[in-house]
Design a protein around this motif. Structure first.
Motif, short mmCIF file in Angstrom:
data_model
loop_
_atom_site.label_atom_id
_atom_site.label_comp_id
_atom_site.label_asym_id
_atom_site.label_seq_id
_atom_site.Cartn_x
_atom_site.Cartn_y
_atom_site.Cartn_z
N SER A 293 0.83 -1.20 0.00
CA SER A 293 0.00 0.00 0.00
C SER A 293 0.86 1.26 0.00
CB SER A 293 -0.96 0.01 1.19
OG SER A 293 -0.24 -0.04 2.41
N THR A 369 -0.36 15.74 -5.28
CA THR A 369 -0.31 14.29 -5.47
C THR A 369 1.14 13.85 -5.37
OG1 THR A 369 -0.12 14.59 -7.87
CG2 THR A 369 -2.33 14.22 -6.99
N HIS A 704 -7.61 9.78 -7.54
CA HIS A 704 -7.71 10.49 -6.26
C HIS A 704 -9.11 11.06 -6.11
CE1 HIS A 704 -3.35 10.59 -7.15
NE2 HIS A 704 -3.20 10.58 -5.84
N ASP A 705 -9.61 11.12 -4.87
CA ASP A 705 -10.88 11.80 -4.64
C ASP A 705 -10.64 13.30 -4.52
OD1 ASP A 705 -9.99 12.34 -2.05
OD2 ASP A 705 -11.23 10.79 -1.12
N THR A 709 -7.06 12.06 -1.66
CA THR A 709 -6.81 10.70 -1.17
C THR A 709 -6.80 9.73 -2.33
OG1 THR A 709 -7.87 11.17 0.94
CG2 THR A 709 -7.63 8.85 0.34
N LEU A 710 -5.79 8.88 -2.38
CA LEU A 710 -5.71 7.87 -3.42
C LEU A 710 -6.77 6.80 -3.14
CD1 LEU A 710 -4.02 6.88 -5.93
CD2 LEU A 710 -2.78 5.43 -4.30
N THR A 711 -7.71 6.66 -4.06
CA THR A 711 -8.79 5.68 -3.86
C THR A 711 -8.48 4.34 -4.51
OG1 THR A 711 -9.96 6.44 -5.84
CG2 THR A 711 -10.49 7.53 -3.76
N THR A 712 -7.35 4.25 -5.19
CA THR A 712 -6.94 2.98 -5.81
C THR A 712 -5.63 2.55 -5.17
OG1 THR A 712 -5.92 4.31 -7.57
CG2 THR A 712 -8.09 3.38 -8.01
N ASP A 717 -8.49 -2.36 -5.94
CA ASP A 717 -9.05 -1.19 -6.61
C ASP A 717 -8.24 -0.79 -7.85
OD1 ASP A 717 -11.02 -0.58 -4.42
OD2 ASP A 717 -9.16 -0.39 -3.30
N TYR A 718 -6.93 -1.01 -7.78
CA TYR A 718 -6.07 -0.69 -8.91
C TYR A 718 -5.92 -1.98 -9.72
CZ TYR A 718 -2.18 1.18 -11.63
OH TYR A 718 -1.39 1.61 -12.65
N GLY A 798 -16.42 10.23 -11.23
CA GLY A 798 -15.30 10.50 -10.36
C GLY A 798 -15.00 11.99 -10.33
#
Length: 822
Positions: A293, A369, A704-705, A709-712, A717-718, A798
């Protein structure tokens, strides 16, 4: 006469390093365990942009097994240490300091704010939860256009702007072509011409190497020794010495076997710098290994560009001009070579085509980012995608077959060497031969006929055919060219060949492998050069003490630069052996010829082998006067030009218009990588590259949201494709040898990735173009394809396409699928 020995170069040998790599009987960095070693864990910010108002580490220091807790202020009290950037692309490029650990402000979610040192990895990570950090929110800026909007939040307030740099190439100013503005004006005024503008999006990607990043530092000897899962041990050593003021001769860096890199391990990491400082402070060995992660969150990402292209052409399909306006997301900080990655692409947008006028402008932009840097192909895939998509769009606008428009504009084989509008000189190539073979293997005409039948019948599953005819500049790179681009190092490579007394050979290379097969390929090269057995050769790499000089592995440079350095060193061995052979056989050097490992007196059967000479040199009992008792030789090779592999990739996709699901029905590629040292290695490199390029087209996206925040952040998710998600590839080769190096080799490591993405996306768009679709944003998930068909939009939600948003791979109902070829 000397018997002819079958050449090793060109032989399909199994890789000698695979026995240990595949079985795991090797030493990865995280396997290393030293007496008294301590473990590091990094506390990372959950906020994308915030002021740090306080950090309380007192509770963490009391946790079981914890030895120390450090903040950025502890490790760098003066706030002077910053991570290096080796590529200042313009004189006014802005380079904000990236600290080892954030002290006053965090600028992306995942930035380190403290480090725990404990007796075990588990205790170190447990203690992270006891560190109390207070944050004050700052506005977050995501998305390239958003970041450049007047009044947008600033990532670095002190800079006064989110623009990092503006780099421009203009063929009119360079004297290599015409004026694009004039080409556009002329085309707009000419009824027999066309001006076409398109925007393409290169989504953000995660390198996702098999082995996470890791480093171990041992400060207990006279030298500091660092083991690191890195692609660049020599660059890491030099940059660490410069960054921390460590005398370079007191630092040894070892890259043991490394489980993949793809550009993602080209950086000089804050964590490596942190480990060096902590080890010196405590006087004990330390280890840091990231979790998966953490890789997703804080390792550098790739791509992330918006590409605006304008192409002008006559109605017969002849291209007259190309204008490229690029925006590239740097993230919150600059990577080691990050600012230069899109600049490399500037020389490839013209691709294989004779384009009379060309202008390229790239704006590098800061956002909240994690930073972007090199990812397999580094600028070349992005450029190839854009121009190959554009050629399809131009063909559609003119009602021409997309292959026909390529053939009309490409450089013909008899025109090589050819100097392009971007100033590069392509030394060799034959696009016609590669394309003819690919079309035959693919059954291009038969598939076009089937496509027409499906359209006429209204079949809900439509067939699309995608083309990518590409070239790339690899073998990075002539030092003078890199100097002209303000790069902070050269492009040479170093090698040495040692003849041992028993006739065995050690080859030392500065090109540090991370899965490419150097040990096998270099052994094959030296076996031919010296006439010794393949198994008699050992290749050493990745240790700056045994391989003291090198510029490492990236940019498909290993063979075309590092391999040639090996050839040059081997040639020096033969040259040093020649006077000794003449002395041993009591003849003139001029009477000797060397072949198959033996010096033979011309016209006789009198000979002596180079391995016998090695033993005689070791004894040194009877050498010619003034000759040193050594055959060992080294060489540093600086290429005179890039190398330019090319190929034609053809993809057939089936698109279900009712669900948006994409399946790859067939994939054919014919690559020309010059002379081939080992066809098995070439096949492996091509297959791996295809998997990564197809993954960008259909699967992968870092999202990212709105809060950054990285959502994947996990593989749940990725989306990475498995073998089950990919087709069986049909691969073949043509061969036009490079004329700029003695082996005639080009490069293969990045070719599959560069060529495959546009081939797949062109196929997807081609399948549904008759339904009014001229683009589907990557990754071409079922949701995006379905949306493009039914609403005319390729954006699936998104944060939005411009910010790299999207819902990942979803089917029409919103339920998750793999979304790729089955």
């Amino acid at each position: 006469m000397t018997a002819t020995i079958e050449p090793e170069v060109g032989k399909a040998r199994l890789r000698k390093e695979d026995a240990r790599l595949i079985t795991g009987r090797t030493r990865w960095t995280d396997n290393i365990s030293l007496p008294g070693m301590l473990h590091l864990a990094v506390l990372r910010s959950p906020m994308a942009h915030a002021r740090i108002t306080s950090i309380d580490t007192s509770a963490a220091k009391e946790m079981p097994g914890v030895i120390a807790v450090f903040t950025g202020a502890d490790l760098d009290p003066g706030g002077e240490i910053g991570m290096p950037c080796a590529w200042p692309v313009t004189e006014d490029m802005k380079h904000p300091r990236r600290p080892i650990l954030a002290t006053e402000q965090v600028n992306f979610a995942g930035e380190g704010v403290a480090v725990v040192v404990a007796r075990s990895d588990y205790e170190a990570h447990d203690a992270l939860e006891s560190i109390d950090v207070e944050y004050e929110d700052l506005p977050v800026v995501l998305g390239l256009e958003n970041a450049l909007t007047e009044g947008a939040p600033l990532v670095h307030e002190e800079l006064g702007t989110n623009q990092n740099a503006l780099w421009v190439f203009d063929s009119a100013e360079a004297g290599s072509g015409g004026d694009v503005a004039e080409a556009i004006r002329t085309a707009e005024a000419d009824s027999d011409a066309i001006v076409l503008t398109r925007r393409f999006r290169q989504q953000r990607l995660v390198p996702a190497f098999m082995e996470p990043r890791s480093c171990v530092v041992d400060p207990t000897a006279a030298q500091l020794t660092m083991w690191s899962a890195t692609q660049v041990p020599h660059i890491l050593k030099t940059m660490s010495a410069l960054t921390l003021g460590i005398p370079e001769h007191k630092l040894r860096v070892i890259a043991p076997d490394v489980g993949g890199g793809f550009g993602g391990k080209i950086a000089v990491l804050p964590e490596e710098t942190m480990a060096l400082l902590v080890a010196q402070k405590l006087g004990k060995p330390v280890k840091w290994t990231e979790s998966r992660s953490e890789t997703m969150l804080a390792a550098h990402h790739g791509r992330d560009q918006i590409q605006d292209l304008t192409i002008t052409a006559k109605r017969d399909g002849t291209v007259t001009g190309l204008k490229v306006d690029l925006m590239a997301d740097m993230g919150a900080y600059l990577g080691l070579v990050g600012p230069g990655v899109p600049i490399l692409g500037a020389f490839m947008f013209n691709a294989i085509y004779k384009i009379p006028a060309y202008r390229f402008a790239c704006t590098n932009v800061f956002t909240n980012t994690t930073l972007t840097d090199a990812y397999r192909g580094a600028g070349r895939p992005e450029a190839t995608f854009a121009i190959e998509r554009m050629m399809d769009e131009l063909a559609a606008e003119l009602g021409m077959d997309p292959m026909e428009i390529r053939e009309k504009n490409w450089i013909k084989h008899e025109e090589f060497p050819y100097t392009t509008v971007s100033t590069l000189t392509y030394d060799s190539g034959n696009y016609e031969a590669a394309t003819a073979k690919a079309k035959e293997l693919f059954d291009y005409d038969g598939l076009r006929a089937e496509q027409r039948r499906r359209r006429e019948s209204g079949d809900p599953v439509q067939l699309g055919i995608g083309i990518s005819t590409f070239t790339e500049m690899c073998g990075l790179a002539p030092s003078r060219v890199l100097g002209s681009l303000s790069y902070g190092a050269g492009g040479w490579e170093h090698a040495a060949v040692r003849m041992l007394p028993t006739g065995k050979v050690e080859v030392i290379t500065g090109a540090s492998a991370h899965g490419q097969g150097h040990e096998t390929a270099w052994s094959q090269i030296v076996a031919d050069q010296l006439g010794v057995g393949f198994e008699d050769i050992e290749v050493l790499h990745g240790d700056t003490q045994s391989s003291h000089k090198g510029l490492d592995t990236y940019g498909s440079r290993s063979l075309a630069v590092g391999g040639i350095a090996v050839v040059k060193a081997a040639e020096k061995v033969v040259a040093k052996a020649k006077p000794i052979a003449a002395h041993m056989m009591e003849c003139s050097e001029d009477d000797l010829e060397f072949a198959n490992g033996k010096f033979t007196v011309k016209g006789t059967d009198k000979s002596t082998g180079i391995q016998d000479i090695a033993l005689a040199v070791f004894a040194a009992h009877d050498l010619p006067d003034g000759v040193e008792p050594s055959l060992d030789s080294d060489a540093t090779y600086d290429p005179e030009n890039f190398s330019f592999p090319h190929g034609t990739h053809l993809c057939a996709t089936e698109v279900d218009t009712e669900t948006g699901r994409v399946s790859i029905r067939s994939y054919v590629c014919v690559d020309d990588v010059g002379a081939v040292v080992n066809p098995i290695i070439v096949e492996g490199q091509v297959h791996g590259g295809l998997a990564q390029g197809i993954a960008q087209a259909l699967f992968e996206e870092a999202v990212h949201d709105e809060g950054g925040t990285l959502t994947t952040g996990t593989f749940a998710d990725y989306l990475l494709p498995s073998a089950a998600d990919l087709p069986s590839f049909v691969t073949d080769r043509t061969e036009t040898r490079s004329t700029t190096n003695p082996l005639g080799v080009k490069g293969v490591g990045e070719a599959g990735t560069i060529a495959s993405t546009p081939a797949v996306v062109n196929a997807v768009v081609d399948a549904v173009r008759h339904l009014g679709v001229n683009d589907v944003e990557m990754p071409c998930s079922p949701m995006r394809v379905w949306s493009a068909i039914h609403t005319g939009s390729s954006d699936s939600g998104g944060v939005g396409a411009e910010a790299g948003g999207g819902l990942g791979s979803m089917d029409a109902s919103g339920s998750g699928t793999t979304g790729g070829a089955q």
